[in-house]
Design a protein around this motif. Structure first.
Motif, mmCIF file in Angstrom:
data_model
loop_
_atom_site.group_PDB
_atom_site.id
_atom_site.type_symbol
_atom_site.label_atom_id
_atom_site.label_comp_id
_atom_site.label_asym_id
_atom_site.label_seq_id
_atom_site.Cartn_x
_atom_site.Cartn_y
_atom_site.Cartn_z
ATOM 1 N N VAL A 359 -27.610 -74.416 -37.563
ATOM 2 C CA VAL A 359 -26.833 -75.356 -36.759
ATOM 3 C C VAL A 359 -25.546 -74.673 -36.329
ATOM 4 N N GLN A 361 -21.854 -75.368 -33.668
ATOM 5 C CA GLN A 361 -21.035 -76.381 -32.993
ATOM 6 C C GLN A 361 -20.600 -75.824 -31.640
ATOM 7 N N LEU A 366 -23.125 -80.742 -31.818
ATOM 8 C CA LEU A 366 -23.931 -79.899 -32.691
ATOM 9 C C LEU A 366 -25.268 -79.593 -32.035
ATOM 10 N N ALA A 378 -21.197 -75.377 -40.116
ATOM 11 C CA ALA A 378 -20.986 -75.879 -38.760
ATOM 12 C C ALA A 378 -20.558 -77.337 -38.730
ATOM 13 N N LEU A 379 -20.655 -78.070 -39.828
ATOM 14 C CA LEU A 379 -20.368 -79.503 -39.811
ATOM 15 C C LEU A 379 -18.869 -79.763 -39.828
ATOM 16 N N SER A 384 -18.577 -85.722 -41.470
ATOM 17 C CA SER A 384 -19.868 -85.303 -42.014
ATOM 18 C C SER A 384 -19.887 -85.494 -43.522
#
Length: 450
Positions: A359, A361, A366, A378-379, A384
């Motif tokens: 994943v 961004q 996303l 990436a969160l 999240s």
């Protein structure tokens, strides 16, 4: 029939003949279950399963039974059934202490308790704390009438230590002690207040109006009172200053850019892109051995209007992720799909991460990419959540703790009923929330994550 056999819960075992089926059969009997059916899913008639009416169905998962489970889905979806899935390959290899531990967890699910320790190591139930302050002795008779306290004092009057100030007469008759109501009846009545209005005290005389100007006021006169000091400082009014003139080039530059002290100048397009990227979050579920059952229970407890995308990252031997997608689609009202590189994440969907997909961004939010982009990094932390379930990789615990250190919400599955709690237990030791999958699903629903 003994009382234990009469109270045992009926269990149906669906597995192909082989070592896995024999091991699961031994575990069900050792856990105190009543085995009412032992059949290959490929030849089982759904009507026969409904007629037996088991309380639990234990399924040994393997690729050869996937189509059979699709055919049995209407019978397995009965609300009174409790489904439990186990990988046939793991069940066939389970021996010794590992098999005994799995049997204890199966017994806990069959009989609805949380005791999974070996015999002789059971935890004693501790009393649960109750809200509020403990009761004080003076609160036990707070609502009792006054006569109750008077009678109690008469009963204990002989227990009160005596002093030299008062010595009761020797011939005192306790039966002649008056009650409180009798004493109040003997008390003299209160005199009536005097009739007529109550006048306030007279004010001091005003200063003589004919007194000469500048004369000192009479003592006690309020003419000497003041709310402002005579020698108070009065700030001069600031002189108006003309704003510096700006040419057309400066005006155009201010319209195209927004400056922030210490951060430089960002264009409006960049600000809108960063705001759109930060507006999307996701829930990452990390699992492994024993994880299919935990993921199934958590997804099954999420509502059909859950707004965030849910990512399921679980390593499977042989890469049978398509089968995992079909299994999870049966238990959750949310759409379940296999993640593919280049695909954008959409809220309210469940994505199973296969090998080689990560994943990233971007400005639009996303998006799935190749494996060089770990999902956890990436969160966005403020929108999240990361949940570690049974069999999660312990090497990911430092990254999860770092994610929590930046303000993210991190939780793990509790040890009770968890096949491999190593990674989740490290989160609990660090002070993060822990509980069964259904509890963790409720926490995810209650939290808005920005």
């Amino acid at each position: 029939m003994s009382a234990s056999e009469h109270s045992a819960r009926p269990v149906a075992l669906l597995a192909r003949p082989g070592a896995a089926r024999e091991r699961l059969k031994e575990a069900v009997l050792a856990a105190g279950g009543a085995l009412v059916l032992e059949e290959d899913p490929g030849v089982l008639d759904p009507a026969a399963l409904r007629a037996l009416g088991p309380a639990m169905v234990l399924v040994a998962l393997e690729p050869a039974v996937e189509d059979a489970l699709e055919r049995l889905a209407p019978a397995l979806d009965a609300p009174q059934l409790e489904l439990m899935f186990e990988e046939a390959e793991l069940a066939a290899r389970r021996e010794g202490w590992d098999a005994q531990r799995w049997t204890r967890h199966l017994a806990a699910k069959l009989h609805g308790h949380d005791q999974v320790l070996p015999p002789g190591q059971e935890e004693e139930a501790l009393p649960l704390p109750e809200p509020g302050m403990p009761e004080r002795p003076d609160e036990r008779h707070a609502d009792a009438p006054l006569q109750f306290h008077v009678d109690e004092a008469v009963l204990h009057v002989d227990e009160v230590p005596a002093d030299t100030l008062y010595v009761p007469p020797a011939n005192l008759d306790r039966s002649e002690v008056l009650t409180f109501e009798e004493l109040m009846a003997m008390a003299p009545s209160r005199p009536e207040p005097a009739s007529g209005p109550v006048l306030p005290p007279e004010l001091p005389p005003l200063a003589d109006a004919a007194a000469p100007a500048g004369a000192a006021p009479a003592p006690g006169s309020f003419h000497s009172w003041s709310l402002v000091e005579d020698d108070a400082y009065i700030a001069p009014a600031p002189a108006p200053t003309a704003a510096p003139a700006m040419d057309d080039t400066q005006l155009q530059g201010d319209a195209d850019a927004v400056g922030t002290p210490g951060l430089g100048t960002l264009s409006l397009v960049e600000l809108e892109s960063e705001a759109a990227a930060a507006a999307q979050g996701a829930v990452l579920l990390l699992a492994g051995i024993g994880g299919p059952d935990a993921v199934r229970r958590l997804l099954g407890a999420l509502p059909d209007d859950y707004p965030l995308p849910v990512l399921v990252q679980m390593r499977l031997d042989g890469g049978r992720y398509a089968n995992l997608v079909k299994q999870m689609a049966r238990v959750t009202p949310l759409p379940v799909a296999l993640a593919e590189a280049g695909q954008a994440l959409e809220g309210g969907n469940v994505y199973v991460l296969q090998d080689g997909v990560g994943v990233i961004q971007q400005a639009g939010g996303l998006r799935f990419a190749d494996a060089s982009a770990p999902a956890l990094q990436a969160l966005p932390v403020e929108r999240s959540a990361v949940v570690m379930l049974s069999g999660a990789d312990p090497s990911l615990v430092p990254e999860a703790l770092e994610f929590a250190g930046r303000g993210g919400w991190v939780a793990g599955q509790s040890g009770d009923g968890c096949y491999d709690p190593e990674a989740a237990s490290q989160l609990a030791v660090a002070g993060h929330p822990a509980g069964p999958p259904e509890y963790l699903a409720g926490e995810l629903v209650q939290r808005s994550f920005g």
